[in-house]
Motif scaffolding. Sequence first.
Motif, mmCIF file in Angstrom:
data_model
loop_
_atom_site.group_PDB
_atom_site.id
_atom_site.type_symbol
_atom_site.label_atom_id
_atom_site.label_comp_id
_atom_site.label_asym_id
_atom_site.label_seq_id
_atom_site.Cartn_x
_atom_site.Cartn_y
_atom_site.Cartn_z
ATOM 1 N N ASN A 57 81.381 32.636 87.110
ATOM 2 C CA ASN A 57 80.334 31.869 86.440
ATOM 3 C C ASN A 57 80.729 31.503 85.017
ATOM 4 N N ASP A 58 80.011 30.540 84.479
ATOM 5 C CA ASP A 58 80.403 29.923 83.219
ATOM 6 C C ASP A 58 80.528 30.922 82.077
ATOM 7 N N TYR A 59 79.590 31.875 81.981
ATOM 8 C CA TYR A 59 79.648 32.831 80.873
ATOM 9 C C TYR A 59 80.872 33.737 80.980
ATOM 10 N N GLU A 60 81.372 33.970 82.200
ATOM 11 C CA GLU A 60 82.585 34.754 82.379
ATOM 12 C C GLU A 60 83.819 33.953 81.967
ATOM 13 N N VAL A 61 83.868 32.712 82.422
ATOM 14 C CA VAL A 61 85.003 31.839 82.116
ATOM 15 C C VAL A 61 85.119 31.611 80.614
ATOM 16 N N SER A 62 83.994 31.640 79.913
ATOM 17 C CA SER A 62 83.981 31.303 78.490
ATOM 18 C C SER A 62 84.831 32.235 77.641
ATOM 19 N N ILE A 63 85.095 33.450 78.111
ATOM 20 C CA ILE A 63 85.878 34.380 77.280
ATOM 21 C C ILE A 63 87.320 34.542 77.765
ATOM 22 N N GLY A 64 87.671 33.876 78.876
ATOM 23 C CA GLY A 64 89.044 33.970 79.336
ATOM 24 C C GLY A 64 89.231 33.415 80.725
ATOM 25 N N SER A 65 90.421 32.836 80.984
ATOM 26 C CA SER A 65 90.729 32.301 82.302
ATOM 27 C C SER A 65 92.233 32.038 82.367
ATOM 28 N N VAL A 97 83.737 42.093 82.507
ATOM 29 C CA VAL A 97 83.479 43.074 83.561
ATOM 30 C C VAL A 97 82.009 43.471 83.517
ATOM 31 N N PHE A 98 81.499 43.929 84.653
ATOM 32 C CA PHE A 98 80.061 44.135 84.801
ATOM 33 C C PHE A 98 79.646 45.569 84.542
ATOM 34 N N ASP A 99 80.036 46.091 83.385
ATOM 35 C CA ASP A 99 79.583 47.405 82.965
ATOM 36 C C ASP A 99 79.605 47.450 81.447
ATOM 37 N N GLU A 100 79.433 48.624 80.880
ATOM 38 C CA GLU A 100 79.278 48.733 79.436
ATOM 39 C C GLU A 100 80.559 48.423 78.650
ATOM 40 N N ARG A 101 81.694 48.277 79.336
ATOM 41 C CA ARG A 101 82.914 47.878 78.614
ATOM 42 C C ARG A 101 82.843 46.413 78.195
ATOM 43 N N VAL A 102 82.164 45.600 78.938
ATOM 44 C CA VAL A 102 81.935 44.167 78.725
ATOM 45 C C VAL A 102 83.176 43.332 79.031
ATOM 46 N N SER A 103 84.340 43.695 78.477
ATOM 47 C CA SER A 103 85.554 42.928 78.761
ATOM 48 C C SER A 103 86.775 43.839 78.697
ATOM 49 N N VAL A 104 87.852 43.407 79.385
ATOM 50 C CA VAL A 104 89.131 44.122 79.342
ATOM 51 C C VAL A 104 90.252 43.131 79.080
ATOM 52 N N GLN A 105 91.390 43.684 78.648
ATOM 53 C CA GLN A 105 92.556 42.874 78.336
ATOM 54 C C GLN A 105 93.716 43.282 79.257
ATOM 55 N N HIS A 106 94.922 42.839 78.940
ATOM 56 C CA HIS A 106 96.082 43.234 79.729
ATOM 57 C C HIS A 106 96.221 44.760 79.747
ATOM 58 N N LEU A 136 94.339 46.501 81.368
ATOM 59 C CA LEU A 136 92.943 46.923 81.488
ATOM 60 C C LEU A 136 92.474 47.703 80.266
ATOM 61 N N ALA A 137 93.098 47.420 79.132
ATOM 62 C CA ALA A 137 92.649 48.020 77.871
ATOM 63 C C ALA A 137 91.281 47.452 77.506
ATOM 64 N N PRO A 138 90.436 48.227 76.837
ATOM 65 C CA PRO A 138 89.107 47.722 76.443
ATOM 66 C C PRO A 138 89.216 46.443 75.633
ATOM 67 N N GLY A 139 88.318 45.511 75.891
ATOM 68 C CA GLY A 139 88.319 44.240 75.190
ATOM 69 C C GLY A 139 87.537 44.294 73.894
ATOM 70 N N SER A 140 87.348 43.136 73.283
ATOM 71 C CA SER A 140 86.725 43.061 71.963
ATOM 72 C C SER A 140 85.277 42.565 72.020
ATOM 73 N N TYR A 141 84.775 42.240 73.199
ATOM 74 C CA TYR A 141 83.434 41.666 73.303
ATOM 75 C C TYR A 141 82.366 42.756 73.425
ATOM 76 N N GLU A 142 81.177 42.414 72.961
ATOM 77 C CA GLU A 142 80.004 43.252 73.147
ATOM 78 C C GLU A 142 78.957 42.436 73.886
ATOM 79 N N LEU A 143 77.871 43.092 74.260
ATOM 80 C CA LEU A 143 76.859 42.421 75.061
ATOM 81 C C LEU A 143 75.590 42.205 74.256
ATOM 82 N N PRO A 182 78.201 37.749 76.746
ATOM 83 C CA PRO A 182 79.248 38.435 75.981
ATOM 84 C C PRO A 182 79.357 37.825 74.585
ATOM 85 N N LEU A 183 79.507 38.677 73.582
ATOM 86 C CA LEU A 183 79.536 38.226 72.187
ATOM 87 C C LEU A 183 80.879 38.520 71.535
ATOM 88 N N SER A 184 81.448 37.509 70.908
ATOM 89 C CA SER A 184 82.681 37.665 70.150
ATOM 90 C C SER A 184 82.354 38.091 68.732
#
Length: 319
Positions: free
Chosen positions: A134-142, A229-238, A240-247, A254-256
Amino acid sequence: MASFLIAALYKFVHLADYRALRAPLLACCEANQVAGTLLLAEEGINGTIAGSQAGIAAVLDYLRSDPRLATLVHKESWADEMPFYRMKVKLKREIVTMGVPNVHAGTMAGVYVKPAQWNRLVDDPDVVVVDVRNDYEVSIGSFAGAVNPHTASFSEFPQWVREQSAQGGVLSKKPKVAMFCTGGIRCEKSTAYLRTQGFDEVYHLEGGILKYLETVPADESRWDGECFVFDERVSVQHGLAPGSYELCRACRQPLSAQDKASEFFVEGVSCPHCHDRHTEEQKQRFRERQKQVELAKSRHRRHIGVRMEPRQAPASGDE
């Protein structure tokens, strides 16, 4: 070392007795102090759970003791904090809601492409690469160059296919199509749907973006950004390290860092995406909730009462 093991899993398989599976599965998860959400439907199982390594292993062993789920595959990652508040096992019509009958992903899905071979496929100029999230997912990476259908839910995907199959659309001449999603489940169903529409060469990323980020070195990657991702981590990077986004707890977007620097960002109350979408009464309720969250933090407790949960996992009507 991180304390909580997260297991994402799904399998398309006929479960005629899925209703009867709910209670014993929930009991098994709770007995092993595992939290998260699992969805059961006649077409299979889907969800994400978290707990101790031993607890997750026990639940997976229980699931695989059913011959129909013996080949169930899961993906693992770790978190420092428990990413879920409670355990839920839900009964659904579909484990990923498309709303189109007779799309049998278990037997009709397209060709699996392993992460190691994905770059070669998406670099082919004759292949149309489609991000089925969905669009909100694509907005932070693809993946670079991928087509974004701009859907708000997965149930909108068939309409997008119909529109883009018309003359002038990206799918108009039934080209080779490569699809990807977070963990692979949307891809299986979307490729199965395309095959019902007469597409002959349809591929999808095995294990989804998560497996790609886990296994493909960053310097060889075609991925740009982070993965929602659909849990409290919000996003992951290469890796699978924790990402920088919050909810955003008001709208679940997702918020940058830039979003959080906006004048419209008030923690727990509003953000640039939703500041004009809620009534003052709603915002006041959000403020009261945020006070309770901060009070719980000051007491070194986790606030799990009145909260705005993250968006439902894809299987619950999204992915």
